[in-house]
Design a protein around this motif. Sequence first.
Motif, PDB file in Angstrom:
ATOM      1  N   ARG A   1      -3.797  -0.901  -1.950  1.00  0.00           N
ATOM      2  CA  ARG A   1      -3.867  -1.055  -3.402  1.00  0.00           C
ATOM      3  C   ARG A   1      -2.783  -1.986  -3.926  1.00  0.00           C
ATOM      4  N   GLY A   2      -3.068  -2.541  -5.092  1.00  0.00           N
ATOM      5  CA  GLY A   2      -2.081  -3.307  -5.829  1.00  0.00           C
ATOM      6  C   GLY A   2      -1.730  -4.634  -5.193  1.00  0.00           C
ATOM      7  N   LYS A   3      -0.498  -5.065  -5.413  1.00  0.00           N
ATOM      8  CA  LYS A   3      -0.080  -6.373  -4.912  1.00  0.00           C
ATOM      9  C   LYS A   3       0.079  -6.365  -3.401  1.00  0.00           C
ATOM     10  N   TYR A   4       0.236  -5.208  -2.798  1.00  0.00           N
ATOM     11  CA  TYR A   4       0.419  -5.148  -1.357  1.00  0.00           C
ATOM     12  C   TYR A   4      -0.860  -5.447  -0.593  1.00  0.00           C
ATOM     13  N   LEU A   5      -2.014  -5.285  -1.230  1.00  0.00           N
ATOM     14  CA  LEU A   5      -3.267  -5.705  -0.599  1.00  0.00           C
ATOM     15  C   LEU A   5      -3.268  -7.219  -0.428  1.00  0.00           C
ATOM     16  N   GLY A   6      -2.813  -7.935  -1.427  1.00  0.00           N
ATOM     17  CA  GLY A   6      -2.730  -9.394  -1.324  1.00  0.00           C
ATOM     18  C   GLY A   6      -1.745  -9.835  -0.267  1.00  0.00           C
TER      19      GLY A   6
END
Length: 154
Positions: free
Chosen positions: A9-14
């Motif tokens: 989830r969130g920016k850590y997926l990117g």
Amino acid sequence: MPLKLNWIRGKYLGISLLFFGIMGLVQALIIIPFGQYGVNVGSLYILTLVPIVSTILLTYSAQILYESYAQAPKKRSYGDGDWKVKVRKLFQQDLVRPNVIVILSFLIGFFIFYGIFSGMKPITAFLIAENVSATGVLVLSTLLEKRIVPPERY
């Protein structure tokens, strides 16, 4: 308390997809052409499935190092200066340093192990070098995590 990121989830997926893409590019631009054209590994299954698994292992290694550098205390900052300082600042960024460590250690390990096992058939030497170096990078990143993150004090 250890920092464990939610990579879904969130920016850590990117960031996770960025790591996966960089490791996939290393496999696609260096390892697969080396196996196909450099040593004539004839099996397309070996040239596609083994690098996919190695890409997953290398991505996980980069994620381990990213978490450990995010948790580690920050070092001193260098002032703006010549190109050496700028390169040092670039390699100290949280997104660049894990990738450089993982890619360099994987490539060094791959070519060392391929050289050691080059007396075997090319397909066997390629398989052994790819698997051993990817697993070795995972072990190395775990050991580096223990070294980077300071021990917990209760």
